[in-house]
Design a protein around this motif. Structure first.
Motif, short mmCIF file in Angstrom:
data_model
loop_
_atom_site.label_atom_id
_atom_site.label_comp_id
_atom_site.label_asym_id
_atom_site.label_seq_id
_atom_site.Cartn_x
_atom_site.Cartn_y
_atom_site.Cartn_z
N PHE A 126 -3.56 0.15 -10.09
CA PHE A 126 -2.60 -0.31 -11.32
C PHE A 126 -1.29 -0.93 -10.51
O PHE A 126 -0.85 -2.05 -10.92
N TYR A 127 -0.71 -0.07 -9.57
CA TYR A 127 0.25 -0.74 -9.14
C TYR A 127 0.08 -1.91 -8.07
O TYR A 127 1.08 -2.80 -8.10
N TYR A 128 -1.00 -2.23 -7.57
CA TYR A 128 -1.32 -3.56 -6.71
C TYR A 128 -1.01 -4.41 -7.98
O TYR A 128 -0.53 -5.45 -7.58
N PHE A 129 -1.91 -4.22 -9.10
CA PHE A 129 -2.20 -5.23 -10.16
C PHE A 129 -0.69 -5.65 -10.62
O PHE A 129 -0.36 -6.97 -10.87
N VAL A 130 0.20 -4.68 -11.04
CA VAL A 130 1.60 -4.94 -11.55
C VAL A 130 2.26 -6.06 -10.52
O VAL A 130 3.02 -7.17 -10.91
N ARG A 149 -13.68 1.16 -3.28
CA ARG A 149 -14.65 1.94 -3.43
C ARG A 149 -14.05 3.53 -3.44
O ARG A 149 -14.97 4.23 -3.98
N THR A 150 -13.04 3.54 -3.16
CA THR A 150 -12.51 5.02 -2.98
C THR A 150 -11.73 5.42 -4.25
O THR A 150 -11.21 4.60 -5.01
N LYS A 151 -11.65 6.83 -4.30
CA LYS A 151 -10.93 7.37 -5.48
C LYS A 151 -9.57 7.13 -5.23
O LYS A 151 -8.67 6.75 -6.42
N GLU A 201 -6.79 5.26 -7.88
CA GLU A 201 -5.67 5.80 -8.25
C GLU A 201 -4.26 4.92 -8.27
O GLU A 201 -3.31 4.83 -9.21
N VAL A 202 -4.30 3.95 -7.27
CA VAL A 202 -3.18 3.17 -6.89
C VAL A 202 -3.28 1.71 -7.40
O VAL A 202 -2.18 1.05 -7.42
N VAL A 220 0.84 -1.15 0.10
CA VAL A 220 0.12 0.05 -0.04
C VAL A 220 0.86 1.18 -0.06
O VAL A 220 0.68 2.07 -0.84
N PRO A 221 1.84 1.29 0.89
CA PRO A 221 2.79 2.59 0.90
C PRO A 221 3.47 2.62 -0.55
O PRO A 221 3.51 3.90 -1.09
N TYR A 222 3.94 1.48 -0.78
CA TYR A 222 4.54 1.53 -2.42
C TYR A 222 4.00 2.18 -3.38
O TYR A 222 4.12 2.91 -4.40
N ALA A 223 2.35 1.49 -3.42
CA ALA A 223 1.56 2.04 -4.56
C ALA A 223 1.42 3.50 -4.44
O ALA A 223 1.42 4.12 -5.54
N GLN A 224 1.21 4.20 -3.20
CA GLN A 224 0.93 5.43 -2.99
C GLN A 224 2.19 6.16 -3.32
O GLN A 224 1.97 7.06 -4.09
N TYR A 225 3.27 5.69 -3.11
CA TYR A 225 4.43 6.30 -3.50
C TYR A 225 4.75 6.44 -4.98
O TYR A 225 5.13 7.54 -5.56
N SER A 226 4.49 5.39 -5.67
CA SER A 226 4.59 5.30 -7.04
C SER A 226 3.68 6.35 -7.68
O SER A 226 4.09 7.06 -8.63
#
Length: 890
Positions: A427-431, A418-420, A424-425, A380-386
């Motif tokens: 895609f980074y979870y998926f990758v 469900r959140t915006k 936003e992040v 979660v932090p990595y995805a937001q960072y990216s």
């Protein structure tokens, strides 16, 4: 149910033994009792519903931790005796064994394929359980026990009792004690094949056990000394190649995890058992080629998206998009080297298309949900960072409005689909899910093929990484990690990484490192610790320096003015700690441009000396002054100014201004040249004491605070890169923790020899010819003709002039000698393997270089010029490798 634990361990006065029971990563400690300081016991109550108990023993003194057993493979007590109301456990203390490598997943999972199985339940009124470790057993071999009594087969091998591998390398058997006669039994352990036929008996005399008076409902368990068999030590061969360097006909301009599987096939076909990779972590800072440096990761957990195997993803439904993607893939794959920017733009775009098409479906799957649950602490932090990095157009998180550090309060909304913020992040979870799944699949494939995947733990992280953003308390941002001058770089290496705040890391038991190693064990069964010397002390360079010459070891014991003077050196603080700049120095460095330097960059102190003007008095200021300069004569001028700034005899300690460190390699500079001979002798004595004797015990203690926790955090096989300026304490620690050393004949550990003797390599070592930081064998051969001639005559024992360039037959001879060395692992770069075959190797040896450490801006873009499919089909080449490996007994 009652448990009675007994262990013999002779303690010193004031020491106590504790039993430590591990439950769900939590440890419950129970103090034991003794009357003589040698025999310890304690009693516990246990629920009958539990299946087993995992535990170890530790020693404390005055309540403080002293030492513990080896914790990689702990004791296991199985509750499989259904009639038991009490267990009497007689244990032996387990230190880290010399053959600890046999307990590693590299051997148990990849080479020997020995997986623990649960003990079968028994219903004996009285049970004798024997536990013994036998790590030497190989694939298909099993342990059994045979003895004098009828229950034990009366020494008949065909009637030996089969045992169960209930723990890694540890075998157990439950015996009906009511069928045993007398107060003692005599027995031996034997090795059987899969059909039960006895292949060998253990060495030594028969074992004799005296049994206690056993009542109904009792199970007595004895942990016995290790069973030893006359089985020779294994030696394995392998290849070093970065994933990004792999090439197949279907890859997309860079090696990926699909190519990795094909490389594993090549390893298996040629009889190789080790495939060593460079770090696979995400390094995306700027989205430019400067991110190609694989040791500058932005996350110790996240994998670089460039390694995604697009072939393993669902096919794009849009036919035109498929055609365009295939055309671009084909163009990228035809390039002789990696185009980092184009490759990553292509892969990122392709992954986004797959995400738009399949993302919602995949992220609703049970597999993705399990992955997210397991990794969310860092994901979660990595995805937001990216996302923030790309949104703000910079990885410098000090410029991110309201997001200068990770805010744990953001986790809930980033995890809610469900959140915006989640959208936003996502895609980074998926990758990362895709990458983790593909790398795990390659890992499983390697294990099935009997190939050990060996990873790489970088010593540092990028100063603008997600790790620093998330947990800044673990880092010192006012310094730069690097390495002192060595054969790779005369000015030292400045990696630019922040150094670690070890005081903070040690407060929580190095959890950051433990999590890092445990995450890595999902993908690898062995690893290389990059720059293991950094766990003893790191070379820390001031933030205003470009080169590494004015760094200092941290931690280290600095010297006071009084100590320095005790060596006979008249300590002149200002002269010895400020840049030594005089007219004769300027003339020697700058020649005809000396006057230009005097007028533009210097100001006088007195009739003899100068100082740098304030606007250029650090290397960083000089670097900024010359930013954008490309003319060679101006770059030469810049480098001369750099050398002026670092021309000091002592460096002030970073914490105490009244303490000093002799500057590394000062003997090569003008300040040293200006000393009287008697002062040079005094400085040399001081210098040698400081760098090679003064800190040895101190650095030993520092390493032992950290490395034992990390080595025992997983069952991966531990290897270390122990090259460079190696203090005497490093071999002490590596021997104590059974860490494999790195042995290069061209860089011997002894300072008195020019080339190492391969026959003297320790068994617990990795033998190689070149690493990713070094010239390949072919480059090294032509680098210094005088050195090559010496090697040709003294090491290869050949007469006459050495041939240049290196012929294939001679490369084969050198490789064969390395394979014959005593080192357990002989891992050679793919370029060096190819050097044997003049049909296959590149005509230009320089095109095979992976990295040049002296250049911090090096572009990491080397790629195999041959497809792995073609190498697999080249029987002459594969047979040549197989024959060499077989002849060397690997």
């Amino acid at each position: 149910m009652t448990l009675h634990f007994h262990i013999e361990y002779r303690t010193a006065f004031g020491e106590e033994i504790s039993l430590c029971i591990v439950e769900n990563d939590e440890v419950k400690t129970h103090r034991m009792t003794t009357v003589n300081g040698a025999e310890w016991w304690c009693d516990l109550s246990q629920r009958k519903s539990d299946h087993s108990l995992t535990y170890y023993y530790k020693v404390t003194a005055d309540g403080a931790y002293e030492r513990s057993e080896w914790q990689t493979v702990k004791h296991v007590l199985d509750f499989t005796c259904t009639a038991a109301t009490e267990y009497h456990v007689y244990d032996r203390w387990n230190d880290m064994p010399d053959d600890s490598y046999l307990y590693s997943s590299a051997f148990t999972d990849c080479i020997n394929h020995q997986q623990p199985q649960p003990l079968k339940s028994t219903s004996y009124d009285r049970t004798l359980r024997l536990i013994v470790r036998a790590p030497q057993l190989r694939e298909g071999e099993r342990l059994a026990v045979v003895g004098a009594q009828k229950t034990l087969g009366e020494w008949c091998p065909d009637k030996a009792l089969p045992m169960t591998l209930h723990n890694y390398c540890e075998w157990a058997v439950d015996i009906d004690a009511s069928q045993l006669q007398g107060e003692s039994i005599e027995l031996k352990f034997v090795v059987t094949n899969a059909s039960g036929h006895v292949m060998m008996w253990e060495c030594g005399c028969n074992r004799c056990l005296t049994l206690p008076d056993m009542k109904k409902g009792m199970t007595v368990m004895y942990s016995l000394d290790q069973a030893f068999f006359e089985i020779w030590n294994r030696k394995l061969a392998g290849t070093l190649v970065p994933v990004f360097s792999l090439r197949t006909k279907e890859s997309a301009g860079i090696g990926d995890f699909g190519d990795l599987k094909m490389m594993i096939d090549l390893m298996a076909k040629t009889g190789q058992r080790v495939l060593q990779l460079l770090p696979i972590n995400d390094t995306t800072i700027t989205h430019t080629w400067t991110d190609s440096y694989p040791y500058s990761c932005i996350s110790i957990f996240a994998i670089h998206p460039q390694y995604a195997d697009l072939r393993a993803l669902p096919e794009l439904e849009d036919e035109e998009a498929r055609r365009e993607a295939e055309a671009e893939r084909s163009q990228l794959n035809a390039l002789p080297q990696i185009d980092y920017e184009k490759v990553n733009a292509f892969k990122s775009g392709y992954l986004r298309k797959v995400f738009q098409q399949e993302g919602k479906k995949i992220m609703k799957s049970a597999e993705f949900k399990a992955f997210f649950q397991e990794t969310q602490s860092w994901l979660v932090p990595y995805a937001q960072y990216s996302w923030l990095r790309d949104e703000y157009g910079t990885a410098d998180f000090t410029q991110w409005k309201d997001h200068n550090t990770w805010n744990e309060d953001d986790r809930a909304m980033l995890s809610d689909s469900r959140t915006k913020e989640h959208q936003e992040v996502a895609f980074y979870y998926f990758v990362q899910y895709v990458l983790s799944s593909q790398m795990k699949a390659a890992h499983e494939y390697a294990k099935q093929k009997g190939v050990i995947l060996k990873g790489d733990i970088p010593i540092g992280v990028n100063r603008y990484s997600c790790d620093v953003w998330m947990e800044p308390k673990y880092f010192n941002l006012n310094g730069q990690a690097g390495a002192p001058p060595d054969d790779f770089s005369v000015n030292g290496q400045n990696w630019g990484f922040p150094t670690y705040n070890w005081d903070e890391m040690l407060k929580d038991g190095c959890k950051w490192w433990v999590r890092r190693f445990q995450n890595m064990s999902k993908f690898f069964d062995a690893y290389r610790i990059d720059h293991v010397l950094g766990f003893f002390r790191i070379w820390e360079i001031p933030i205003d320096c470009v080169y590494g010459l004015t760094g200092q070891f941290v931690p280290s014991q600095a010297m006071s003015r009084e100590e320095i003077m005790q060596y006979g050196l008249n300590f002149q603080e200002e002269r010895f700690t400020e840049p030594y700049i005089t007219d004769w120095v300027l003339d020697r460095i700058f020649h005809e441009r000396a006057d230009e330097v005097r007028s533009e960059y210097l100001e006088r102190i007195d009739g003899e000396r100068y100082r740098m003007k304030p606007e250029v008095n650090t290397q960083r200021k000089i670097e900024e002054r010359f930013a954008g300069v490309t003319r060679q004569e101006d770059l030469w001028l810049r480098d001369g100014l750099y050398s002026l700034v670092s021309d000091v005899l002592f460096v002030r300690d970073r914490n105490r201004a009244d303490m000093f460190h002799p500057r590394i390699s000062a003997q090569l500079d003008f300040i040293y040249e200006s000393l009287y001979d008697v002062d040079k002798e005094a400085f040399n004595r001081l210098y040698n004491d400081y760098y090679y004797r003064r800190n040895n015990q101190f650095w030993y203690r520092e390493a032992m605070k950290k490395l034992p926790k990390l080595v025992q955090a997983t069952r991966m096989l531990v290897c270390a890169e122990d090259l460079g300026m190696v203090p005497d304490c490093v071999p002490w620690v590596m021997e104590e923790l059974k860490i494999f050393s790195l042995e290069l004949q061209s860089m011997p550990k002894s300072p008195t020899t020019r080339f190492g003797h391969l026959s003297q390599n320790p068994y617990r070592s990795v033998c190689t010819i070149s690493s990713h930081d070094m010239p390949t064998l072919r480059q090294w051969w032509d680098e210094n003709y005088e050195r090559t001639q010496d090697y040709y005559n003294s090491m290869l024992h050949r007469e006459g002039p050495a041939p240049h360039p290196l012929p294939g037959w001679l490369a084969e001879d050198i490789i064969a000698r390395h394979l014959d060395s005593p080192s357990m692992l002989c891992v050679l770069s793919v370029q060096d393997w190819l050097a044997m075959d003049e049909r296959l190797r590149l005509p230009d040896a320089d095109a095979e270089r992976i990295n040049i450490p002296a250049n911090p801006k090096h572009y990491w873009r080397y790629r195999m010029h041959l497809n792995i499919e073609d190498l697999m089909a080249d029987d002459k080449f594969t047979d040549e490798i197989s024959t060499l490996i077989s002849q060397a007994g690997r």
